[in-house]
Write a protein that holds these residues in place. Structure first.
Motif, PDB file in Angstrom:
ATOM      1  N   ILE A 304     101.184  71.372 -58.851  1.00  0.00           N
ATOM      2  CA  ILE A 304     100.469  71.557 -57.584  1.00  0.00           C
ATOM      3  C   ILE A 304      99.407  70.486 -57.405  1.00  0.00           C
ATOM      4  N   GLN A 305      98.665  70.183 -58.459  1.00  0.00           N
ATOM      5  CA  GLN A 305      97.616  69.169 -58.382  1.00  0.00           C
ATOM      6  C   GLN A 305      98.192  67.795 -58.040  1.00  0.00           C
ATOM      7  N   VAL A 306      99.296  67.453 -58.709  1.00  0.00           N
ATOM      8  CA  VAL A 306      99.924  66.149 -58.456  1.00  0.00           C
ATOM      9  C   VAL A 306     100.433  66.069 -57.026  1.00  0.00           C
ATOM     10  N   LEU A 307     101.138  67.102 -56.598  1.00  0.00           N
ATOM     11  CA  LEU A 307     101.737  67.075 -55.267  1.00  0.00           C
ATOM     12  C   LEU A 307     100.702  67.212 -54.161  1.00  0.00           C
ATOM     13  N   PHE A 308      99.551  67.793 -54.461  1.00  0.00           N
ATOM     14  CA  PHE A 308      98.479  67.830 -53.473  1.00  0.00           C
ATOM     15  C   PHE A 308      98.042  66.399 -53.139  1.00  0.00           C
ATOM     16  N   ALA A 309      97.920  65.563 -54.184  1.00  0.00           N
ATOM     17  CA  ALA A 309      97.537  64.163 -53.960  1.00  0.00           C
ATOM     18  C   ALA A 309      98.630  63.412 -53.201  1.00  0.00           C
ATOM     19  N   THR A 310      99.898  63.614 -53.573  1.00  0.00           N
ATOM     20  CA  THR A 310     100.975  62.917 -52.862  1.00  0.00           C
ATOM     21  C   THR A 310     101.126  63.433 -51.439  1.00  0.00           C
ATOM     22  N   SER A 311     100.779  64.707 -51.204  1.00  0.00           N
ATOM     23  CA  SER A 311     100.815  65.249 -49.850  1.00  0.00           C
ATOM     24  C   SER A 311      99.820  64.532 -48.956  1.00  0.00           C
ATOM     25  N   LEU A 312      98.645  64.271 -49.484  1.00  0.00           N
ATOM     26  CA  LEU A 312      97.629  63.540 -48.719  1.00  0.00           C
ATOM     27  C   LEU A 312      98.099  62.111 -48.430  1.00  0.00           C
ATOM     28  N   PHE A 313      98.737  61.486 -49.421  1.00  0.00           N
ATOM     29  CA  PHE A 313      99.275  60.135 -49.213  1.00  0.00           C
ATOM     30  C   PHE A 313     100.319  60.142 -48.103  1.00  0.00           C
ATOM     31  N   ALA A 314     101.209  61.128 -48.118  1.00  0.00           N
ATOM     32  CA  ALA A 314     102.245  61.219 -47.087  1.00  0.00           C
ATOM     33  C   ALA A 314     101.625  61.426 -45.713  1.00  0.00           C
ATOM     34  N   CYS A 315     100.578  62.220 -45.658  1.00  0.00           N
ATOM     35  CA  CYS A 315      99.869  62.450 -44.398  1.00  0.00           C
ATOM     36  C   CYS A 315      99.299  61.146 -43.855  1.00  0.00           C
ATOM     37  N   ILE A 316      98.652  60.377 -44.723  1.00  0.00           N
ATOM     38  CA  ILE A 316      98.069  59.096 -44.306  1.00  0.00           C
ATOM     39  C   ILE A 316      99.150  58.143 -43.810  1.00  0.00           C
ATOM     40  N   LEU A 317     100.264  58.057 -44.549  1.00  0.00           N
ATOM     41  CA  LEU A 317     101.346  57.156 -44.161  1.00  0.00           C
ATOM     42  C   LEU A 317     101.922  57.541 -42.803  1.00  0.00           C
TER      43      LEU A 317
END
Length: 480
Positions: A304-317
């Motif tokens: 969950i912690q890892v994917l929370f960070a990648t979720s934010l990256f996807a949002c920015i992209l």
């Protein structure tokens, strides 16, 4: 910024810079990935959902997502019905131009750019600390938030420079991963009989739904949908846009709404309905991770912690791609410099517009660093305030424009699509806008209207005011 004037591959195609179109063959699924990634599903379940429960209507919060989904679907009826008659890939502002005129259309375009650029930059204020906290949990030393934000910025800028299909592949991988982990948590809770008190019944209880501050709950629910207009932004890169865009819009809204409603209900059930308000009030930032550890084990908590960070990256992209296409479209229409409309000769991408978007976002992050702003409670919150008010205001204006389009010519589409649904959607959106304006000071960290909440409104008014000014100065520019 200097790259935009020295890239030889772009200078070699001046004709395409003015008349070319972007290349791409995005289908319904690809556009849905972009839109849902912009909504940042895992980021929402870990952020706005706990806040909506804590400061909104507690166990009744999942029902709020159903209300928001219903209003946005009513908006989408008129929005998608008008799509075949708005030929430009400009999303909201192209609709406003067709319905309300060039001045209003340009004002909408600049307000949209302000909203999306602010949100893209602001989410870096979440990404930096999220990555830092994740890596610290694995024993790495703490570093300033902007270091990891800069790494993410470089990756987003690189992906934005290339063809959109590369971005959609990255977004698809990240999105599928974050959705699967949340669905796994939902499944364990649902098929395991719920939490310590069984299944939450608040979503079906009018007393719970109307408890606390339901208006504040609506605020967090509507913020969870920001970015769904991207379906129309990618007209030039879509296969059969007159069919792809409406389908992608409906699928995005329905899937996002159901996902949020079910997942927020499962989160409440997992923790127990009676204590969920106290729990989320005290642990809003960690309740998702602790719930995942309880039901999925330590490994699940780390995932969950890892994917929370990648979720934010996807949002920015996703928001980078949206803002970039605004710049590209405005350049192609002669509103901004035509050099922004240079489709890269090799990638078929809006390369120069992407570089401009990157430059503005980098400048905003740099200002935050120089001023020493706290990345979450100040930088993200303030810019998020601009985006929340701006996007709902854009929805309201677009609703009025759609009604104006069909007032001129209903195109024999029937009263439901051209009048009834758009009017009902407009009423709902005006209600949402009023709620957000009432709660704006709290959203930006003020007890009442002060310099920051007033500043948000001033910036948006200034952006809209640019419309008539540019319309008068660039009379040869056409938006649609």
């Amino acid at each position: 910024m200097t790259t935009t004037t020295t890239d030889p591959t772009l200078e070699a195609a001046p004709e395409r810079a003015v008349t070319g179109r972007l290349r791409g063959s995005l289908g319904v699924a690809s556009i849905v990935f972009i839109v849902v990634a912009a909504a940042s599903p895992l980021g929402v379940i870990g952020g706005p959902v706990p806040l909506g429960i804590a400061f909104g209507n507690g166990a009744g919060f999942p029902f709020t997502y159903l209300v928001a989904t219903a209003v946005l679907l009513l908006f989408a009826v008129g929005f998608t019905a008008a799509t075949p008659f708005v030929r430009s890939a400009g999303a909201f502002y192209a609709y406003v131009d067709r319905g309300l005129g060039r001045a209003a259309g340009l004002g909408t375009a600049f307000a949209a750019l302000l909203s999306y650029l602010a949100l893209e930059a602001g989410v870096f204020g979440l990404l930096g600390p999220a990555v830092d906290g994740l890596l610290q949990s694995y024993g790495l030393p703490a570093v300033p938030w902007w270091v990891y934000a800069l790494v993410g910025f470089v990756a987003v800028s690189a992906l934005g420079y290339f063809n959109i299909e590369l971005s959609t592949k990255v977004l698809a991988v990240l999105l599928i991963a974050e959705v699967l982990i949340v669905l796994a948590l939902d499944a364990v809770v649902i098929f395991g009989g719920g939490g310590p008190e069984g299944y939450s019944t608040g979503v079906f209880d009018p007393a719970q739904i109307l408890s606390g501050a339901p208006g504040f709950a609506i605020l967090f629910a509507i913020l969870s949908f920001i970015g769904f207009e991207a379906t129309a932004v990618f007209r030039d890169e879509a296969k059969d846009p007159d069919r792809t865009i409406p389908r992608a819009t409906y699928i995005s809204l329905i899937s996002i709404g159901i996902f949020y409603a079910v997942s927020s209900w499962a989160l409440i059930s997992a923790n127990g309905q009676s204590g969920i308000v106290e729990n989320t009030t005290s642990n809003a930032g960690t309740v998702l991770a602790t719930t995942a550890e309880t039901y999925l084990g330590t490994v699940g908590g780390h995932i969950i912690q890892v994917l929370f960070a990648t979720s934010l990256f996807a949002c920015i992209l996703s928001f980078h791609n949206i803002a970039t296409r605004y710049f590209f479209s405005l350049g192609r229409k002669g509103v901004l410099s035509s050099s922004l409309a240079a489709a890269h000769p090799k990638f078929g991408s809006p390369a120069r517009a992407s570089l401009l978007t990157s430059g503005i976002v980098l400048a905003l992050v740099a200002v935050a660093v120089v001023l020493g702003l706290e990345p979450i409670t100040q930088f993200y919150t303030w810019l998020g305030g601009i985006s929340s008010v701006g996007v709902v205001l854009l929805l309201v204006i677009t609703s009025v424009a759609v009604l104006a389009i069909f007032r001129k010519d209903s195109h024999s589409l029937g009263a439901w699509r051209t009048t009834i649904a758009p009017v009902l959607g407009l009423i709902g959106l005006l209600t949402f806008l009023a709620i957000i304006l009432v709660n704006l000071p709290v959203l930006v960290g003020e007890a009442s209207y002060g310099p920051f909440s007033i500043g948000v409104l001033v910036l948006l008014v200034a952006a809209f005011a640019l419309g008539p000014v540019i319309a008068a100065a660039r009379k040869d520019a056409e938006l649609d």
